[in-house]
Write a protein that holds these residues in place. Structure first.
Motif, short mmCIF file in Angstrom:
data_model
loop_
_atom_site.label_atom_id
_atom_site.label_comp_id
_atom_site.label_asym_id
_atom_site.label_seq_id
_atom_site.Cartn_x
_atom_site.Cartn_y
_atom_site.Cartn_z
N GLY A 90 0.79 -1.22 0.00
CA GLY A 90 0.00 0.00 0.00
C GLY A 90 0.83 1.28 0.00
O GLY A 90 0.28 2.38 0.08
N ARG A 91 2.15 1.16 -0.11
CA ARG A 91 3.00 2.35 -0.12
C ARG A 91 2.63 3.27 -1.28
O ARG A 91 2.42 2.83 -2.40
N ALA A 92 2.56 4.55 -1.01
CA ALA A 92 2.21 5.53 -2.04
C ALA A 92 2.91 6.85 -1.74
O ALA A 92 2.64 7.49 -0.73
N ALA A 112 2.49 3.80 -16.43
CA ALA A 112 3.27 2.72 -15.82
C ALA A 112 4.37 3.29 -14.92
O ALA A 112 4.64 2.76 -13.83
N ALA A 113 5.02 4.36 -15.37
CA ALA A 113 6.07 4.99 -14.56
C ALA A 113 5.48 5.60 -13.30
O ALA A 113 6.07 5.51 -12.22
N GLU A 114 4.31 6.22 -13.43
CA GLU A 114 3.68 6.81 -12.25
C GLU A 114 3.34 5.73 -11.22
O GLU A 114 3.59 5.91 -10.02
N ASP A 115 2.78 4.61 -11.68
CA ASP A 115 2.44 3.52 -10.76
C ASP A 115 3.69 2.97 -10.07
O ASP A 115 3.70 2.69 -8.87
N PHE A 116 4.76 2.79 -10.86
CA PHE A 116 6.01 2.26 -10.32
C PHE A 116 6.58 3.19 -9.26
O PHE A 116 6.93 2.76 -8.14
N LEU A 117 6.67 4.48 -9.60
CA LEU A 117 7.30 5.43 -8.69
C LEU A 117 6.45 5.68 -7.45
O LEU A 117 6.98 5.93 -6.37
N ARG A 118 5.14 5.59 -7.59
CA ARG A 118 4.28 5.76 -6.41
C ARG A 118 4.57 4.66 -5.38
O ARG A 118 4.59 4.91 -4.18
#
Length: 222
Positions: A90-92, A112-118
């Motif tokens: 659940g880290r964001a 995809a990059a946003e999801d990864f970095l979040r």
């Protein structure tokens, strides 16, 4: 190093999308990497090619050797390493600042990059030592480490037909993610760790990235 990987698709690009075994020929023998029924990483190192091939075939014959994509738990070792670096379910984290700075620098942000970095942004894994098919190397998931490298990412993106966005740095080069969730090491040549989340297991546990085909141009981007 020579590598034989297995895929359910008739395209080399599909390597890393399913937990199927791979066999590596090394100067000191042969190595096989795969997953058991629980999804745990298993490996074999042997000087006997017949034994390596038989082990790989045995992994293919397990009831769940070919599993459909979907949520899966980390292996115990990968989860340990990630949790020690600060990851948790659940880290964001806020990606707004990274997006603004990198787009101003010429990069093209994607979902995809946003999801990864979040989920993984700002994690630093400082461990080293022996891995599965390569030495484990420290990596830093700070995308701003690639500021000033937009041309390099664009040129390699054109070569492989995808948009690469920086997500951090590995000892051997930058880390980039394409719009399909494929993780690459970006240096003087691109190497592919596979598609997330399998790619994170490969990065953490020390699996050799797959060398991409030779570029269509006369040389690597400068």
């Amino acid at each position: 190093m020579q590598q034989l990987s297995v895929s359910t698709e008739n395209r080399w690009e599909e390597w890393g999308h399913a937990p199927l075994p791979a066999m590596f020929a090394r100067p000191d023998g042969y190595a096989v990497v795969g997953h058991d029924r629980r999804g745990e990483i298993v490996r074999l190192t042997t000087p006997d090619p017949a034994k390596a091939a038989a082990f790989a075939a045995g992994l293919l014959r397990t009831d769940d050797a070919v599993r459909s994509e979907g949520p899966r738990a980390w292996s115990s070792e990968a989860e340990r390493v990630l949790r020690e670096a600060g990851w948790h379910p659940g880290r964001a984290v806020d990606t707004t600042g990274w997006k603004q700075q990198l787009e101003q620098d010429g990069f093209r942000f994607h979902v995809a990059a946003e999801d990864f970095l979040r989920e993984f942004g700002e994690l630093v894994v400082g461990h080293g030592g022996a891995g599965i098919t390569r030495a484990r190397e420290p990596f830093d998931l700070d995308p701003l480490l690639a500021l000033g490298e937009a041309d390099r990412f664009d040129e390699w993106g054109e070569e492989i037909g995808h948009h690469l966005f920086p997500v951090g740095e590995l000892a051997g080069g930058f880390l980039g993610l394409d719009e399909d969730g494929e993780l690459y090491v970006v240096d003087d040549w691109p190497g592919r760790f596979g598609r997330m989340p399998e790619a994170m297991e490969n990065l953490v546990l020390g699996v050799m990235p797959v060398h991409m085909p030779e570029p269509k141009s006369t040389g690597a981007p400068e």
